[in-house]
Design a protein around this motif. Sequence first.
Motif, mmCIF file in Angstrom:
data_model
loop_
_atom_site.group_PDB
_atom_site.id
_atom_site.type_symbol
_atom_site.label_atom_id
_atom_site.label_comp_id
_atom_site.label_asym_id
_atom_site.label_seq_id
_atom_site.Cartn_x
_atom_site.Cartn_y
_atom_site.Cartn_z
ATOM 1 N N LEU A 1 32.166 -2.042 -34.935
ATOM 2 C CA LEU A 1 32.155 -2.628 -33.596
ATOM 3 C C LEU A 1 30.887 -3.438 -33.354
ATOM 4 C CD1 LEU A 1 33.527 0.295 -31.391
ATOM 5 C CD2 LEU A 1 34.698 -1.820 -32.005
ATOM 6 N N GLU A 2 29.741 -2.925 -33.813
ATOM 7 C CA GLU A 2 28.485 -3.655 -33.651
ATOM 8 C C GLU A 2 28.526 -4.967 -34.430
ATOM 9 O OE1 GLU A 2 24.769 -1.151 -33.849
ATOM 10 O OE2 GLU A 2 26.200 0.229 -34.755
ATOM 11 N N ALA A 3 28.987 -4.879 -35.674
ATOM 12 C CA ALA A 3 29.049 -6.073 -36.508
ATOM 13 C C ALA A 3 30.008 -7.108 -35.933
ATOM 14 C CB ALA A 3 29.480 -5.695 -37.932
ATOM 15 N N GLU A 4 31.156 -6.674 -35.430
ATOM 16 C CA GLU A 4 32.128 -7.600 -34.864
ATOM 17 C C GLU A 4 31.570 -8.292 -33.614
ATOM 18 O OE1 GLU A 4 34.804 -8.778 -35.944
ATOM 19 O OE2 GLU A 4 35.455 -7.419 -37.531
ATOM 20 N N ALA A 5 30.805 -7.551 -32.811
ATOM 21 C CA ALA A 5 30.228 -8.143 -31.607
ATOM 22 C C ALA A 5 29.252 -9.250 -31.976
ATOM 23 C CB ALA A 5 29.529 -7.072 -30.777
ATOM 24 N N VAL A 6 28.424 -9.034 -32.997
ATOM 25 C CA VAL A 6 27.476 -10.058 -33.431
ATOM 26 C C VAL A 6 28.216 -11.224 -34.080
ATOM 27 C CG1 VAL A 6 25.543 -10.534 -34.982
ATOM 28 C CG2 VAL A 6 25.607 -8.404 -33.677
ATOM 29 N N ARG A 7 29.265 -10.918 -34.862
ATOM 30 C CA ARG A 7 30.046 -11.992 -35.497
ATOM 31 C C ARG A 7 30.648 -12.914 -34.446
ATOM 32 N NH1 ARG A 7 35.077 -13.365 -36.430
ATOM 33 N NH2 ARG A 7 35.860 -11.495 -35.371
ATOM 34 N N ARG A 8 31.173 -12.321 -33.351
ATOM 35 C CA ARG A 8 31.757 -13.141 -32.291
ATOM 36 C C ARG A 8 30.694 -14.002 -31.609
ATOM 37 N NH1 ARG A 8 34.886 -8.410 -31.470
ATOM 38 N NH2 ARG A 8 33.445 -7.675 -29.859
ATOM 39 N N GLN A 9 29.503 -13.454 -31.448
ATOM 40 C CA GLN A 9 28.431 -14.228 -30.840
ATOM 41 C C GLN A 9 28.019 -15.390 -31.742
ATOM 42 O OE1 GLN A 9 26.927 -13.811 -27.608
ATOM 43 N NE2 GLN A 9 26.476 -15.869 -28.311
ATOM 44 N N LEU A 10 27.959 -15.144 -33.053
ATOM 45 C CA LEU A 10 27.638 -16.216 -33.987
ATOM 46 C C LEU A 10 28.687 -17.322 -33.939
ATOM 47 C CD1 LEU A 10 26.452 -14.173 -37.120
ATOM 48 C CD2 LEU A 10 25.019 -15.520 -35.559
ATOM 49 N N ARG A 11 29.944 -16.932 -33.779
ATOM 50 C CA ARG A 11 31.020 -17.920 -33.708
ATOM 51 C C ARG A 11 30.856 -18.817 -32.488
ATOM 52 N NH1 ARG A 11 36.891 -15.465 -33.800
ATOM 53 N NH2 ARG A 11 36.212 -14.796 -31.727
ATOM 54 N N VAL A 12 30.409 -18.222 -31.365
ATOM 55 C CA VAL A 12 30.143 -19.021 -30.160
ATOM 56 C C VAL A 12 29.095 -20.081 -30.459
ATOM 57 C CG1 VAL A 12 29.158 -18.928 -27.828
ATOM 58 C CG2 VAL A 12 30.810 -17.196 -28.555
#
Length: 274
Positions: free
Chosen positions: A250-261
């Motif tokens: 969950l932590e990794a996915e949250a950061v991945r989504r932020q990077l995508r932004v």
Amino acid sequence: MLLLLLSAPARATARGSAEDPAAAPRAATTVLRGRASWYGAYFQGRKTTSGERFNRFQYTCAHKTLPFGTRLRVTNVKNGKSVVVRVTDRGPFRRERIIDLSEIAARPLGITECGAATVVAEIVAANTPLGPATTPENLAALYAADPHPDAAFTTYSVPAAASPAAPTPAPALLAAAGAPTAGVVAAAETTHCPAGFLIQAGSFIDAANARAVQARIQSLLPNVQVEVSQELLDGRQRSRVFVGNFGERLEAEAVRRQLRVWGIGGLVREVASR
């Protein structure tokens, strides 16, 4: 008895002669959050509380109160893997556990190696296929909606928004245990579970491009570890940019989504335990 909760009844149409499809009731999701364990060969063939014979190769589970036949999509919040099971037995009776999975159901979640894991379990429709399932797209939201996250386990209802533009109503707490005692996470979990999760934010033939992406991510996320790894792939040197280590998917996915932004693509990779 825990069942799917429903939102307010649909309003009639202006003529009052038929229901307005746009105003049809939307079901809330009943969610259970807590620790899951498993049982297998020792109980093979024994009669369960429902009267069925336990079969460790069927996608079943034990729960203390849910009606027999209830189907749950159970997701390991650490690795994001999901499985759909059917309630056929009572338990677990060990303190601070919410569900016991059959061996075949526990394997896709990594629980047979860990011994136990924290899960989010949603009550799903009775016709939902049993077995490995896709991870819920809103897993992070379901987990974050827990009204009592410090409790050993909780049961809560997450209502659906009336429309995409409307705010989602607050979740309702249905049941909760006291604060967890020390040592709930078994030593086996830290030994045999995945060591963590990384985000691979790019793979480059030109090492200078990898270092440029590394520098950009470091400027955006100064408190997150960002490294460039040199690997030989198909006879060619490649530079891969890795972000993390994160303790949970969950932590990794949250950061991945932020990077995508920010226009930086990436994928989450599990770090195998040694």
